[in-house]
Enzyme design. Sequence first.
Site, PDB file in Angstrom:
ATOM      1  N   THR A  72       0.839  -1.211   0.000  1.00 49.79           N
ATOM      2  CA  THR A  72       0.000   0.000   0.000  1.00 49.79           C
ATOM      3  C   THR A  72       0.869   1.254   0.000  1.00 49.79           C
ATOM      4  O   THR A  72       0.643   2.180  -0.790  1.00 49.79           O
ATOM      5  CB  THR A  72      -0.942  -0.006   1.227  1.00 49.79           C
ATOM      6  N   ASN A 152      -5.675 -10.273  -7.097  1.00 50.96           N
ATOM      7  CA  ASN A 152      -5.732 -10.931  -5.789  1.00 50.96           C
ATOM      8  C   ASN A 152      -7.032 -11.687  -5.545  1.00 50.96           C
ATOM      9  O   ASN A 152      -7.072 -12.594  -4.734  1.00 50.96           O
ATOM     10  CB  ASN A 152      -5.523  -9.910  -4.668  1.00 50.96           C
ATOM     11  N   SER A 202       4.552  -6.663  -1.090  1.00 47.45           N
ATOM     12  CA  SER A 202       4.513  -6.751   0.377  1.00 47.45           C
ATOM     13  C   SER A 202       5.180  -8.030   0.855  1.00 47.45           C
ATOM     14  O   SER A 202       5.090  -9.056   0.175  1.00 47.45           O
ATOM     15  CB  SER A 202       3.054  -6.857   0.824  1.00 47.45           C
ATOM     16  N   GLY A 203       5.749  -7.986   2.049  1.00 43.67           N
ATOM     17  CA  GLY A 203       6.407  -9.180   2.586  1.00 43.67           C
ATOM     18  C   GLY A 203       5.457 -10.265   3.073  1.00 43.67           C
ATOM     19  O   GLY A 203       5.760 -11.459   2.971  1.00 43.67           O
ATOM     20  N   HIS A 204       4.272  -9.854   3.589  1.00 48.72           N
ATOM     21  CA  HIS A 204       3.452 -10.853   4.281  1.00 48.72           C
ATOM     22  C   HIS A 204       2.705 -11.807   3.358  1.00 48.72           C
ATOM     23  O   HIS A 204       2.027 -12.711   3.836  1.00 48.72           O
ATOM     24  CB  HIS A 204       2.477 -10.169   5.253  1.00 48.72           C
ATOM     25  N   THR A 240      13.246   5.640  10.801  1.00 52.42           N
ATOM     26  CA  THR A 240      14.251   4.636  11.165  1.00 52.42           C
ATOM     27  C   THR A 240      13.914   3.284  10.549  1.00 52.42           C
ATOM     28  O   THR A 240      12.772   2.830  10.646  1.00 52.42           O
ATOM     29  CB  THR A 240      14.313   4.520  12.703  1.00 52.42           C
ATOM     30  N   CYS A 327     -19.544  -7.264   3.915  1.00 57.10           N
ATOM     31  CA  CYS A 327     -20.818  -6.905   4.516  1.00 57.10           C
ATOM     32  C   CYS A 327     -20.656  -5.580   5.252  1.00 57.10           C
ATOM     33  O   CYS A 327     -19.847  -5.469   6.157  1.00 57.10           O
ATOM     34  CB  CYS A 327     -21.202  -7.999   5.494  1.00 57.10           C
TER      35      CYS A 327
HETATM   36  N1  PLP Z   1      -2.050  -5.241  -3.923  1.00 56.53           N
HETATM   37  C1  PLP Z   1      -2.517  -6.491  -3.945  1.00 56.53           C
HETATM   38  C2  PLP Z   1      -2.703  -7.180  -5.261  1.00 56.53           C
HETATM   39  C3  PLP Z   1      -2.824  -7.148  -2.748  1.00 56.53           C
HETATM   40  O1  PLP Z   1      -3.303  -8.401  -2.783  1.00 56.53           O
HETATM   41  C4  PLP Z   1      -2.639  -6.441  -1.534  1.00 56.53           C
HETATM   42  C5  PLP Z   1      -3.028  -7.073  -0.251  1.00 56.53           C
HETATM   43  O2  PLP Z   1      -4.020  -7.760  -0.156  1.00 56.53           O
HETATM   44  C6  PLP Z   1      -2.129  -5.145  -1.569  1.00 56.53           C
HETATM   45  C7  PLP Z   1      -1.843  -4.576  -2.787  1.00 56.53           C
HETATM   46  C8  PLP Z   1      -1.895  -4.342  -0.308  1.00 56.53           C
HETATM   47  O3  PLP Z   1      -0.896  -4.948   0.462  1.00 56.53           O
HETATM   48  P1  PLP Z   1      -0.626  -4.453   1.969  1.00 56.53           P
HETATM   49  O4  PLP Z   1      -1.937  -4.539   2.681  1.00 56.53           O
HETATM   50  O5  PLP Z   1       0.394  -5.406   2.490  1.00 56.53           O
HETATM   51  O6  PLP Z   1      -0.112  -3.062   1.890  1.00 56.53           O
END
Ligand code: PLP
Length: 386
Positions: A72, A152, A202-204, A240, A327
């Site tokens: 994001t 996604n 993103s890392g997660h 930082t 919802c």
């Molecule tokens: N873009 C895509 C395609 C995603 O699937 C996601 C998270 O679901 C994001 C951006 C945003 O990632 P984050 O919430 O880690 O910033």
Amino acid sequence: MKQIYLDNAATTQVDSKVFLAMKPYFFKKYGNASEPHRMGQEARLAVEQAREKVADFLGVKQEEIIFTSGATESINLAHKGLIEALNFKNPHIITSSVEHKAVLETCKYLENKEIATVTYLPVNEYGLVNIQNLEKAITDQTVLVSIMYANNEVGTIQPIKEIGALLKKQDHKIYFHTDATQAIQYLDCSVDNLGVDLLSFSGHKIYAPKGVGALYIRKGTPLKSQMRGGGQEGGLRAGTENVPYLVGLGKAVEMIYDLRFKNDDSVKKLQSLLIEEVLKIPGVKLTGHPAERLPHIASFIVEGVEGESLVLLLSDKGISASTGSACTASDLVPSHVLSAMGIKAEDAHGSLRFSLGKDTTEQDIRSVVEVLPGIIDRLRRMAPKL
Ligand code: PLP
């Protein structure tokens, strides 16, 4: 009850190797990477090694990688930072109607503030952008094209390489951003092959913790920092550095080679098994492209039921999945992705997404397809007859 986690597109578990790589940077090696003393320099070295891993993976120079708090932030920096830095009169952005909210909301912000005009390209029934439509949308004012690498919600892969080639042929420079958050684990991300100038992730989603990510910025791409402060990350992202998380991100990116080698095929096979079995249930349709799709996302429309109820009943059986419709207090809002694909609101409410991960087993898939028909049947019997 055994938990079956099939929501890896939402987030992944931190891998134990990632955690072990991070651990020393919480306790013994906790220096501030901007300090000149030994502990500071130890932290600096760790940050730069993580940067090298990300840069190597994307086939770029280390100075072209900026660390952020996630996709994001990277997306916000790429869009707002570019438009601000260009200082162009009436800049125009082209994006697609199936982007993540991080892109759509940033574009809407730029539009609402009259900083830029935006074209939201339509997609076909599979969620694919049409290159001819994109070409037609280009004007003399177009400065940025932002198209996600893969979606996604439905997993459809966009023709990024072809778009990159098209943009290179234009008379004036058009910067190209791609949101590679879902794609990075599975698809070629060498930015020169793709022809992109900016790439976010993103890392997660790749077994690193939540709250860390990166932005690739091709050398020469103008960008204005969106954060003022201590001048870290080459002045582009003050604050930082989160050393342990950056170490984790570097490790997770490094692990992608290994995971691809070991897992790619097996994830795809499990996805095929899941799709084949789920489609045997009457009134269930696959969403997204049948072939040009990520190997870990299997998404469906289940007629006559609400996605949220499906997710809750699956959860009762220890299965984590997700739905595109959210919802709100007063209403069910269908997913903007499914709506853009021409799926009617009443059908879109029945959306169900399973997203597989490196630890998903055939037994997990078999357990899901065993309980799913019963859950759907129960919900359909409970639904009011119109
Ligand atoms: N873009 C895509 C395609 C995603 O699937 C996601 C998270 O679901 C994001 C951006 C945003 O990632 P984050 O919430 O880690 O910033």
